[in-house]
Design a protein around this motif. Structure first.
Motif, PDB file in Angstrom:
ATOM      1  N   CYS A   1       0.765  -1.074   0.000  1.00 28.41           N
ATOM      2  CA  CYS A   1       0.000   0.000   0.000  1.00 28.41           C
ATOM      3  C   CYS A   1       0.855   1.200   0.000  1.00 28.41           C
ATOM      4  O   CYS A   1       1.276   1.578   0.805  1.00 28.41           O
ATOM      5  CB  CYS A   1      -0.855  -0.269   0.921  1.00 28.41           C
ATOM      6  SG  CYS A   1      -2.322  -1.086   0.223  1.00 28.41           S
TER       7      CYS A   1
ATOM      8  N   TRP B   1      -2.071  13.298   2.588  1.00 32.49           N
ATOM      9  CA  TRP B   1      -3.373  13.876   2.884  1.00 32.49           C
ATOM     10  C   TRP B   1      -3.141  14.982   3.893  1.00 32.49           C
ATOM     11  O   TRP B   1      -2.510  14.795   4.906  1.00 32.49           O
ATOM     12  CB  TRP B   1      -4.313  12.820   3.467  1.00 32.49           C
ATOM     13  CG  TRP B   1      -4.283  11.561   2.658  1.00 32.49           C
ATOM     14  CD1 TRP B   1      -3.872  10.348   3.052  1.00 32.49           C
ATOM     15  CD2 TRP B   1      -4.661  11.419   1.289  1.00 32.49           C
ATOM     16  NE1 TRP B   1      -3.988   9.446   2.044  1.00 32.49           N
ATOM     17  CE2 TRP B   1      -4.462  10.070   0.951  1.00 32.49           C
ATOM     18  CE3 TRP B   1      -5.161  12.303   0.317  1.00 32.49           C
ATOM     19  CZ2 TRP B   1      -4.750   9.575  -0.305  1.00 32.49           C
ATOM     20  CZ3 TRP B   1      -5.433  11.802  -0.936  1.00 32.49           C
ATOM     21  CH2 TRP B   1      -5.223  10.451  -1.235  1.00 32.49           C
TER      22      TRP B   1
ATOM     23  N   ASP C   1     -14.547  11.028   0.089  1.00 34.87           N
ATOM     24  CA  ASP C   1     -13.354  11.320   0.879  1.00 34.87           C
ATOM     25  C   ASP C   1     -13.718  11.875   2.242  1.00 34.87           C
ATOM     26  O   ASP C   1     -14.368  12.924   2.339  1.00 34.87           O
ATOM     27  CB  ASP C   1     -12.453  12.326   0.146  1.00 34.87           C
ATOM     28  CG  ASP C   1     -11.803  11.728  -1.088  1.00 34.87           C
ATOM     29  OD1 ASP C   1     -11.804  10.487  -1.206  1.00 34.87           O
ATOM     30  OD2 ASP C   1     -11.315  12.496  -1.927  1.00 34.87           O
TER      31      ASP C   1
ATOM     32  N   THR D   1      -3.855  -0.642  -3.787  1.00 34.12           N
ATOM     33  CA  THR D   1      -4.603   0.312  -2.983  1.00 34.12           C
ATOM     34  C   THR D   1      -3.634   1.315  -2.389  1.00 34.12           C
ATOM     35  O   THR D   1      -2.598   0.936  -1.839  1.00 34.12           O
ATOM     36  CB  THR D   1      -5.353  -0.398  -1.845  1.00 34.12           C
ATOM     37  OG1 THR D   1      -6.175  -1.416  -2.399  1.00 34.12           O
ATOM     38  CG2 THR D   1      -6.226   0.571  -1.079  1.00 34.12           C
TER      39      THR D   1
ATOM     40  N   GLY E   1      -3.145   4.757   0.247  1.00 34.40           N
ATOM     41  CA  GLY E   1      -3.769   5.338   1.426  1.00 34.40           C
ATOM     42  C   GLY E   1      -2.795   5.456   2.560  1.00 34.40           C
ATOM     43  O   GLY E   1      -1.589   5.258   2.402  1.00 34.40           O
ATOM     44  N   ARG E   2      -3.311   5.749   3.735  1.00 36.81           N
ATOM     45  CA  ARG E   2      -2.495   5.923   4.926  1.00 36.81           C
ATOM     46  C   ARG E   2      -3.063   5.033   6.013  1.00 36.81           C
ATOM     47  O   ARG E   2      -4.258   5.012   6.262  1.00 36.81           O
ATOM     48  CB  ARG E   2      -2.560   7.375   5.391  1.00 36.81           C
ATOM     49  CG  ARG E   2      -1.759   7.674   6.638  1.00 36.81           C
ATOM     50  CD  ARG E   2      -2.028   9.101   7.073  1.00 36.81           C
ATOM     51  NE  ARG E   2      -3.402   9.266   7.510  1.00 36.81           N
ATOM     52  CZ  ARG E   2      -4.015  10.440   7.610  1.00 36.81           C
ATOM     53  NH1 ARG E   2      -3.386  11.533   7.252  1.00 36.81           N
ATOM     54  NH2 ARG E   2      -5.260  10.515   8.050  1.00 36.81           N
TER      55      ARG E   2
ATOM     56  N   ASP F   1      -8.699   6.859   0.371  1.00 40.34           N
ATOM     57  CA  ASP F   1      -8.084   5.723  -0.299  1.00 40.34           C
ATOM     58  C   ASP F   1      -8.470   5.695  -1.768  1.00 40.34           C
ATOM     59  O   ASP F   1      -9.529   6.166  -2.161  1.00 40.34           O
ATOM     60  CB  ASP F   1      -8.556   4.420   0.339  1.00 40.34           C
ATOM     61  CG  ASP F   1      -7.970   4.206   1.713  1.00 40.34           C
ATOM     62  OD1 ASP F   1      -6.739   4.105   1.811  1.00 40.34           O
ATOM     63  OD2 ASP F   1      -8.748   4.146   2.688  1.00 40.34           O
ATOM     64  N   ARG F   2      -7.606   5.106  -2.564  1.00 39.71           N
ATOM     65  CA  ARG F   2      -7.887   4.880  -3.976  1.00 39.71           C
ATOM     66  C   ARG F   2      -7.462   3.462  -4.336  1.00 39.71           C
ATOM     67  O   ARG F   2      -6.351   3.031  -3.986  1.00 39.71           O
ATOM     68  CB  ARG F   2      -7.113   5.867  -4.869  1.00 39.71           C
ATOM     69  CG  ARG F   2      -7.322   7.341  -4.535  1.00 39.71           C
ATOM     70  CD  ARG F   2      -8.682   7.834  -4.970  1.00 39.71           C
ATOM     71  NE  ARG F   2      -8.809   9.277  -4.788  1.00 39.71           N
ATOM     72  CZ  ARG F   2      -9.401   9.865  -3.755  1.00 39.71           C
ATOM     73  NH1 ARG F   2      -9.925   9.121  -2.785  1.00 39.71           N
ATOM     74  NH2 ARG F   2      -9.489  11.177  -3.674  1.00 39.71           N
TER      75      ARG F   2
ATOM     76  N   VAL G   1      -9.387  -1.170   1.829  1.00 43.53           N
ATOM     77  CA  VAL G   1      -9.986   0.134   2.119  1.00 43.53           C
ATOM     78  C   VAL G   1     -10.846   0.044   3.381  1.00 43.53           C
ATOM     79  O   VAL G   1     -10.781   0.898   4.265  1.00 43.53           O
ATOM     80  CB  VAL G   1     -10.826   0.626   0.923  1.00 43.53           C
ATOM     81  CG1 VAL G   1     -11.531   1.941   1.263  1.00 43.53           C
ATOM     82  CG2 VAL G   1      -9.937   0.806  -0.317  1.00 43.53           C
TER      83      VAL G   1
ATOM     84  N   ARG H   1      -8.768  -0.166   6.606  1.00 43.19           N
ATOM     85  CA  ARG H   1      -7.667   0.786   6.700  1.00 43.19           C
ATOM     86  C   ARG H   1      -7.481   1.366   8.110  1.00 43.19           C
ATOM     87  O   ARG H   1      -6.365   1.435   8.617  1.00 43.19           O
ATOM     88  CB  ARG H   1      -7.884   1.932   5.705  1.00 43.19           C
ATOM     89  CG  ARG H   1      -6.866   3.064   5.810  1.00 43.19           C
ATOM     90  CD  ARG H   1      -5.500   2.670   5.303  1.00 43.19           C
ATOM     91  NE  ARG H   1      -5.528   2.595   3.866  1.00 43.19           N
ATOM     92  CZ  ARG H   1      -5.019   1.572   3.188  1.00 43.19           C
ATOM     93  NH1 ARG H   1      -4.494   0.561   3.820  1.00 43.19           N
ATOM     94  NH2 ARG H   1      -5.055   1.566   1.872  1.00 43.19           N
TER      95      ARG H   1
END
Length: 395
Positions: free
Chosen positions: A24, A29, A110, A226, A228-229, A238-239, A266, A269
């Motif tokens: 990931c 962000w 989001d 994926t 994200g954080r 997330d994408r 996702v 997460r």
């Protein structure tokens, strides 16, 4: 993330080759803020702080006016909170270059704003400054729309954004597959999460690699990743990023497995941290993807089945290094397959709720403590049970 090893569902997409990283891969962000005046000489900007240079103030004002709303070319994308915050200005005669942070959210998807470092170029024509170019700042990752026109397809639970060259038909199919993936992930992960997913479909493998800032070869065998954080707190933006080449080689069942796997990343997460073992995060995502598929271990884990039948029984649960891409594809497949079967074993012996509890607890505590609290066993005990299960399944 599962690798694609063929044209069957086990075809295997941070990272987590680049760990859940999903991969990931981490995107930046940042808090939502407006475009305002900055401090002198290109230092950080803030409310009420004004530059001592009149020309710089004019440049900042021109950027603020220009960025008051998203460009007309992005009208189909549901955007909110769109703003450019200028942090520095460089003057070169009749040209100026403003470093800025773009902040925005995809409306309804989001929970946190996405950020993108930008360089805005302006030219002075007569007495006014006009923006002539907007591009990623040096070293920054591009946005999908930097690569050309973006198409949009909406599903009941999914927003699909397609890059240049993607057809509406293929995007509609992906939206339908994502709409099935979301409830499947929710069924496996009965904890609160938004229940929505954003899927990016770049125009090519090279375009995907550019979005993620890695060499294309690292994604060649992947169906999707994926971004994200990880960590607690509000869910980040997330994408799921599809590799159009690898994804296009999959069967319909394989595509559904891939999207459900990534959507589960996702969903989980907020509970996933640096403490979470990769075998648990990747295995849980596979468990969610396969739990209603009817696939047997022999069908879904052929690489591991061959190894066990020739007497090569794994001595331990897959370590983090086993998920690195670019090496032995068969070894990578065995790492994913073994992780799935470990999570499947936990769910079958201790129950689905115990597996979810293990996942949550492992994100807060050490694995031994999490195993003891959730299952009443230790790493050695789980490993022995897993090995016995592999012998029984593949004897």
């Amino acid at each position: 993330m599962l690798p694609v090893l063929g044209r069957t569902p086990r075809l295997r997409r941070r990272p987590r080759a680049l760990p859940l990283v999903l991969l990931c891969l981490l995107l930046l962000w940042v808090p939502l803020a407006g475009c305002g005046s900055g401090s002198p000489s290109g230092s950080g900007s803030g409310s009420g702080v004004r530059s001592a240079d009149p020309a710089e103030r004019e440049v900042r004002r021109a950027v603020a006016d220009w960025s008051a709303a998203p460009p007309a070319a992005l009208a189909a994308i549901p955007l909110e909170g769109w703003s450019y915050e200028v942090s520095a200005v460089r003057m070169e005669g009749v040209r100026a270059f403003a470093r800025a942070e773009l902040r925005y959210r995809l409306t309804g998807y989001d929970a946190a704003p996405a950020g993108s470092a930008r360089e805005v170029e302006l030219t002075r024509d007569g007495g006014a400054w006009a923006v002539t170019a907007d591009r990623p700042a040096p070293g920054a990752l591009p946005q999908l729309w930097d690569q050309g026109p973006v198409s949009v397809e909406r599903g009941a639970h999914a927003l699909v954004l397609g890059g240049a060259g993607q057809s509406s038909g293929s995007l509609s199919e992906i939206a339908a597959e994502a709409d099935k993936a979301v409830p499947a992930a929710s069924a496996a992960w009965p904890r609160p999460w938004p229940g929505r997913v954003v899927v990016l479909v770049p125009g090519s493998l090279d375009a995907m690699a550019a979005l993620l800032g890695r060499p294309a070869d690292e994604y060649r065998g992947l169906g999707a990743v994926t971004t994200g954080r990880t960590g607690a707190g509000p869910a980040p933006a997330d994408r799921v990023v599809v590799n159009p080449e690898g994804y296009g080689q999959l069967t319909a069942e394989g595509r559904q497995v891939i999207l459900t796997h990534e959507t589960t990343h996702v969903a989980t997460r907020a509970a996933t941290t640096a403490r979470t073992p990769l075998w648990l995060s990747e295995g849980f995502a596979d468990w969610a993807a396969y739990r209603d598929s009817g696939r047997t271990p022999a069908e879904a884990a052929p690489s591991l089945a061959r190894a066990v039948r020739r007497g090569d029984l794994p001595g331990e649960l897959p370590a983090a290094g086993a998920f690195a891409f670019g090496g032995d594809a068969d070894a990578l497949a065995r790492a994913y397959e073994g992780s799935w079967l470990a999570c499947r074993l936990v769910a079958r012996r201790w129950g689905d709720a115990a597996l979810v509890s293990l996942y949550e607890t492992a994100g807060r505590e050490s694995l031994p403590a999490a195993l003891q609290e959730s299952l009443g066993t230790d790493p050695a005990g789980l490993t022995r049970a897993w090995q016995q299960d592999l012998r029984r399944e593949f004897r």
